[in-house]
Design a protein around this motif. Structure first.
Motif, PDB file in Angstrom:
ATOM      1  N   PHE A  80       0.825  -1.200   0.000  1.00  0.00           N
ATOM      2  CA  PHE A  80       0.000   0.000   0.000  1.00  0.00           C
ATOM      3  C   PHE A  80       0.866   1.260   0.000  1.00  0.00           C
ATOM      4  O   PHE A  80       0.481   2.290  -0.556  1.00  0.00           O
ATOM      5  CB  PHE A  80      -0.914  -0.011   1.234  1.00  0.00           C
ATOM      6  CG  PHE A  80      -1.776   1.209   1.353  1.00  0.00           C
ATOM      7  CD1 PHE A  80      -2.825   1.429   0.472  1.00  0.00           C
ATOM      8  CD2 PHE A  80      -1.541   2.139   2.344  1.00  0.00           C
ATOM      9  CE1 PHE A  80      -3.625   2.553   0.579  1.00  0.00           C
ATOM     10  CE2 PHE A  80      -2.339   3.270   2.462  1.00  0.00           C
ATOM     11  CZ  PHE A  80      -3.382   3.468   1.575  1.00  0.00           C
ATOM     12  N   LEU A  81       2.054   1.173   0.626  1.00  0.00           N
ATOM     13  CA  LEU A  81       2.960   2.320   0.704  1.00  0.00           C
ATOM     14  C   LEU A  81       4.006   2.306  -0.407  1.00  0.00           C
ATOM     15  O   LEU A  81       5.014   3.006  -0.315  1.00  0.00           O
ATOM     16  CB  LEU A  81       3.654   2.343   2.075  1.00  0.00           C
ATOM     17  CG  LEU A  81       2.707   2.464   3.278  1.00  0.00           C
ATOM     18  CD1 LEU A  81       3.504   2.381   4.578  1.00  0.00           C
ATOM     19  CD2 LEU A  81       1.909   3.756   3.221  1.00  0.00           C
ATOM     20  N   ALA A  82       3.778   1.506  -1.458  1.00  0.00           N
ATOM     21  CA  ALA A  82       4.745   1.412  -2.558  1.00  0.00           C
ATOM     22  C   ALA A  82       4.953   2.735  -3.256  1.00  0.00           C
ATOM     23  O   ALA A  82       5.976   2.939  -3.929  1.00  0.00           O
ATOM     24  CB  ALA A  82       4.288   0.351  -3.566  1.00  0.00           C
ATOM     25  N   ILE A  83       4.006   3.649  -3.088  1.00  0.00           N
ATOM     26  CA  ILE A  83       4.160   4.967  -3.698  1.00  0.00           C
ATOM     27  C   ILE A  83       5.395   5.687  -3.158  1.00  0.00           C
ATOM     28  O   ILE A  83       5.934   6.596  -3.783  1.00  0.00           O
ATOM     29  CB  ILE A  83       2.884   5.807  -3.466  1.00  0.00           C
ATOM     30  CG1 ILE A  83       2.856   7.008  -4.408  1.00  0.00           C
ATOM     31  CG2 ILE A  83       2.759   6.225  -2.002  1.00  0.00           C
ATOM     32  CD1 ILE A  83       1.525   7.722  -4.413  1.00  0.00           C
TER      33      ILE A  83
ATOM     34  N   HIS B 283      -2.930  -2.477  -3.727  1.00  0.00           N
ATOM     35  CA  HIS B 283      -2.879  -2.965  -2.346  1.00  0.00           C
ATOM     36  C   HIS B 283      -3.814  -2.224  -1.400  1.00  0.00           C
ATOM     37  O   HIS B 283      -3.750  -2.443  -0.188  1.00  0.00           O
ATOM     38  CB  HIS B 283      -1.447  -2.886  -1.827  1.00  0.00           C
ATOM     39  CG  HIS B 283      -0.547  -3.931  -2.418  1.00  0.00           C
ATOM     40  ND1 HIS B 283      -0.052  -3.838  -3.708  1.00  0.00           N
ATOM     41  CD2 HIS B 283      -0.064  -5.088  -1.927  1.00  0.00           C
ATOM     42  CE1 HIS B 283       0.699  -4.901  -3.961  1.00  0.00           C
ATOM     43  NE2 HIS B 283       0.703  -5.671  -2.904  1.00  0.00           N
ATOM     44  N   ILE B 284      -4.666  -1.345  -1.929  1.00  0.00           N
ATOM     45  CA  ILE B 284      -5.611  -0.663  -1.045  1.00  0.00           C
ATOM     46  C   ILE B 284      -6.492  -1.677  -0.321  1.00  0.00           C
ATOM     47  O   ILE B 284      -6.618  -1.671   0.907  1.00  0.00           O
ATOM     48  CB  ILE B 284      -6.481   0.331  -1.852  1.00  0.00           C
ATOM     49  CG1 ILE B 284      -5.626   1.512  -2.334  1.00  0.00           C
ATOM     50  CG2 ILE B 284      -7.644   0.831  -1.003  1.00  0.00           C
ATOM     51  CD1 ILE B 284      -6.371   2.479  -3.244  1.00  0.00           C
TER      52      ILE B 284
ATOM     53  N   HIS C 235       7.784  -5.976  -1.992  1.00  0.00           N
ATOM     54  CA  HIS C 235       6.936  -5.026  -2.701  1.00  0.00           C
ATOM     55  C   HIS C 235       7.732  -3.910  -3.387  1.00  0.00           C
ATOM     56  O   HIS C 235       7.370  -3.475  -4.483  1.00  0.00           O
ATOM     57  CB  HIS C 235       5.893  -4.431  -1.748  1.00  0.00           C
ATOM     58  CG  HIS C 235       4.785  -5.382  -1.430  1.00  0.00           C
ATOM     59  ND1 HIS C 235       4.723  -6.089  -0.245  1.00  0.00           N
ATOM     60  CD2 HIS C 235       3.698  -5.771  -2.151  1.00  0.00           C
ATOM     61  CE1 HIS C 235       3.636  -6.853  -0.245  1.00  0.00           C
ATOM     62  NE2 HIS C 235       2.999  -6.679  -1.388  1.00  0.00           N
ATOM     63  N   TYR C 236       8.789  -3.457  -2.751  1.00  0.00           N
ATOM     64  CA  TYR C 236       9.599  -2.439  -3.414  1.00  0.00           C
ATOM     65  C   TYR C 236      10.331  -3.033  -4.610  1.00  0.00           C
ATOM     66  O   TYR C 236      10.482  -2.379  -5.645  1.00  0.00           O
ATOM     67  CB  TYR C 236      10.568  -1.786  -2.424  1.00  0.00           C
ATOM     68  CG  TYR C 236       9.953  -0.616  -1.691  1.00  0.00           C
ATOM     69  CD1 TYR C 236       8.683  -0.720  -1.132  1.00  0.00           C
ATOM     70  CD2 TYR C 236      10.611   0.596  -1.569  1.00  0.00           C
ATOM     71  CE1 TYR C 236       8.103   0.347  -0.469  1.00  0.00           C
ATOM     72  CE2 TYR C 236      10.036   1.675  -0.907  1.00  0.00           C
ATOM     73  CZ  TYR C 236       8.774   1.538  -0.362  1.00  0.00           C
ATOM     74  OH  TYR C 236       8.195   2.605   0.274  1.00  0.00           O
TER      75      TYR C 236
ATOM     76  N   THR D 264       0.365   0.752  -5.268  1.00  0.00           N
ATOM     77  CA  THR D 264      -0.374   1.213  -4.090  1.00  0.00           C
ATOM     78  C   THR D 264      -1.865   0.967  -4.271  1.00  0.00           C
ATOM     79  O   THR D 264      -2.537   0.467  -3.363  1.00  0.00           O
ATOM     80  CB  THR D 264      -0.107   2.709  -3.845  1.00  0.00           C
ATOM     81  OG1 THR D 264       1.253   2.886  -3.437  1.00  0.00           O
ATOM     82  CG2 THR D 264      -1.014   3.251  -2.760  1.00  0.00           C
TER      83      THR D 264
ATOM     84  N   THR E 129       7.682  -3.433  -7.439  1.00  0.00           N
ATOM     85  CA  THR E 129       7.339  -2.146  -8.032  1.00  0.00           C
ATOM     86  C   THR E 129       8.401  -1.697  -9.028  1.00  0.00           C
ATOM     87  O   THR E 129       8.100  -1.321 -10.166  1.00  0.00           O
ATOM     88  CB  THR E 129       7.187  -1.074  -6.930  1.00  0.00           C
ATOM     89  OG1 THR E 129       6.170  -1.489  -6.016  1.00  0.00           O
ATOM     90  CG2 THR E 129       6.804   0.270  -7.531  1.00  0.00           C
TER      91      THR E 129
END
Length: 411
Positions: free
Chosen positions: A68-71, A350-351, A121-122, A347, A125
């Motif tokens: 979710f915080l991949a942004i 993954h919400i 996740h990083y 992100t 991405t």
């Protein structure tokens, strides 16, 4: 990895130092840790930490928070290149996987899972961004299929080792986690030392990108993330909780999935190239509606373990068709949008992943069949959205409702 080589000059390098080789090595390194962690997880948490449906839901909720915080990748890219970040993320994944069995408690598993998830996740991405930048559009579907096959092949080797040695040598969870994480670290170190840094011809924007013309891609990503959580969290858990699968039996099921992926992934890539993203995604989502309804039937009609195993394999194959969503975005995107939009899309993906696992964990304790019925509804929504994809998407022609115009400059 200090030398910078423009992507156009990379073809002059020997094959073992080219970008596509780096993509293949990273595709192999990641699942050695993540897939092994996943294969052992359900048995490990039940045996070592006495997890129930609610506990596994909370664990996967924590696991999805970094997604979710991949942004935040956009901010990290202000400090380092995507290629460097990908290797650092793989390093964190490998270390966290190696240490998983050291923390056989709810609190310990939440912490180590969070760390491994940041790495996973990083990496995912940035890797998606690198794939779409480094692979030419006309070859991307086929190459993505081969990359998926390579990842499946690496995981196959790991799973065969588990099946062959788990009972024969009475292996421990700690030993397997240490070996799998260690192999990821070895490959990552080689990638850091053997490859130069590749410079894309299209500089990526280091800012938040959210474009109205990408709305369908965002919607499909959201539904994909919500639907996939039910498969990742509960399908494997079902095999252990309802049907009593042991470690080697779960791993054997994963082996079948891997063999199917190795054989079919290159053909799936060719199918996307031949039939287009619209038709392939429609086929995937229609198939998933039927699969999830059949999962519910395992509880509603008390169907047996053989059907459950067959559904699990079919489910896994359908999800491999998601590569069509990547190539759809590649066709409609401004070249400079790929990296920031990959972060935004991850992100969005993954919400639902942040709240669905723990929320559905409670529903699971009341009615597991209802969880899969909800997943079938989600697949039906995805099917409706896929009908809006044009046969030949391009910039300015992202949906069937867009006027077919020449490519437009970025907004």
């Amino acid at each position: 990895m200090t030398r910078i080589v423009p992507l156009g000059q990379a073809r002059e390098l020997p094959l073992w130092r080219r970008p596509v080789t780096l993509l293949f090595l990273m595709a192999i390194a990641m699942p050695l840790s993540f897939a092994t962690w996943s294969a052992l997880l359900n048995n490990f948490v039940i045996e070592a930490a006495q997890f129930d449906g609610s506990d596994i839901g909370w664990l996967h909720t924590v696991r999805e928070i970094p997604g979710f915080l991949a942004i935040g990748v956009i901010l990290v890219l202000l400090l380092m290149r995507e290629q460097v970040l990908a290797l650092l993320a793989l390093t964190l994944l490998g270390v966290a996987t190696a240490l998983t069995a050291w923390f056989p408690s709810m609190g310990g598993l939440l912490i180590v899972t969070l760390l491994s998830s940041i790495g996973f996740h990083y990496y995912e991405t940035v890797n998606q961004s690198l794939q779409l930048q480094w692979l030419p559009k006309d070859r991307a579907p086929q190459m993505l299929g081969w990359l998926l096959a390579a990842a499946s092949g690496a995981t196959l080797i790991a799973y065969v080792a588990i099946v062959m040695t788990w009972e024969a040598f009475d292996l421990s969870y700690n030993f397997v986690y240490m070996v799998s994480g260690g192999l990821t670290l070895v490959i990552t170190l080689y990638c850091a030392l053997a490859f130069p840094q590749f410079e894309s011809p299209n500089p990526q924007r280091k800012s938040f990108v959210l474009r109205r013309r990408y709305w369908l891609y965002y919607a499909l990503q959201f539904m994909s993330g919500a639907r996939r959580q039910i498969f990742v969290v509960f399908a494997g858990f079902m095999m252990v909780e309802r049907f009593g699968f042991a470690v080697h039996e779960v791993t054997a099921l994963y082996l079948i999935n891997l063999c199917a992926n190795m054989a079919l992934a290159p053909m799936l890539g060719k199918a996307v190239h031949r039939f287009g993203e619209r038709r392939v995604l429609l086929f995937e989502y229609a198939g998933l509606v039927l699969v999830f309804l059949a999962y519910g039937g395992l509880y509603w009609f008390h169907w047996g373990v053989v059907l459950a195993s067959v559904l699990y394999v079919i489910d896994h194959i359908f999800f491999a068709l998601a590569l069509a969503l990547k190539t759809y975005f590649q066709k409609i995107a401004d070249p400079g949008d790929i990296a920031p939009t990959a972060a935004v899309a991850f992100t969005i993906n993954h919400i639902a992943a942040v709240f669905l696992p723990f929320a559905l964990g409670y529903l699971w304790m009341i009615s597991p069949g209802a969880v899969f019925g909800l997943a079938a509804g989600m697949a039906l929504v995805s099917l409706s959205l896929a009908l809006m994809i044009p046969r030949h998407p391009s910039p300015g022609y992202e949906t069937i409702f867009s006027p077919r115009l020449p490519p437009q400059p970025a907004e």
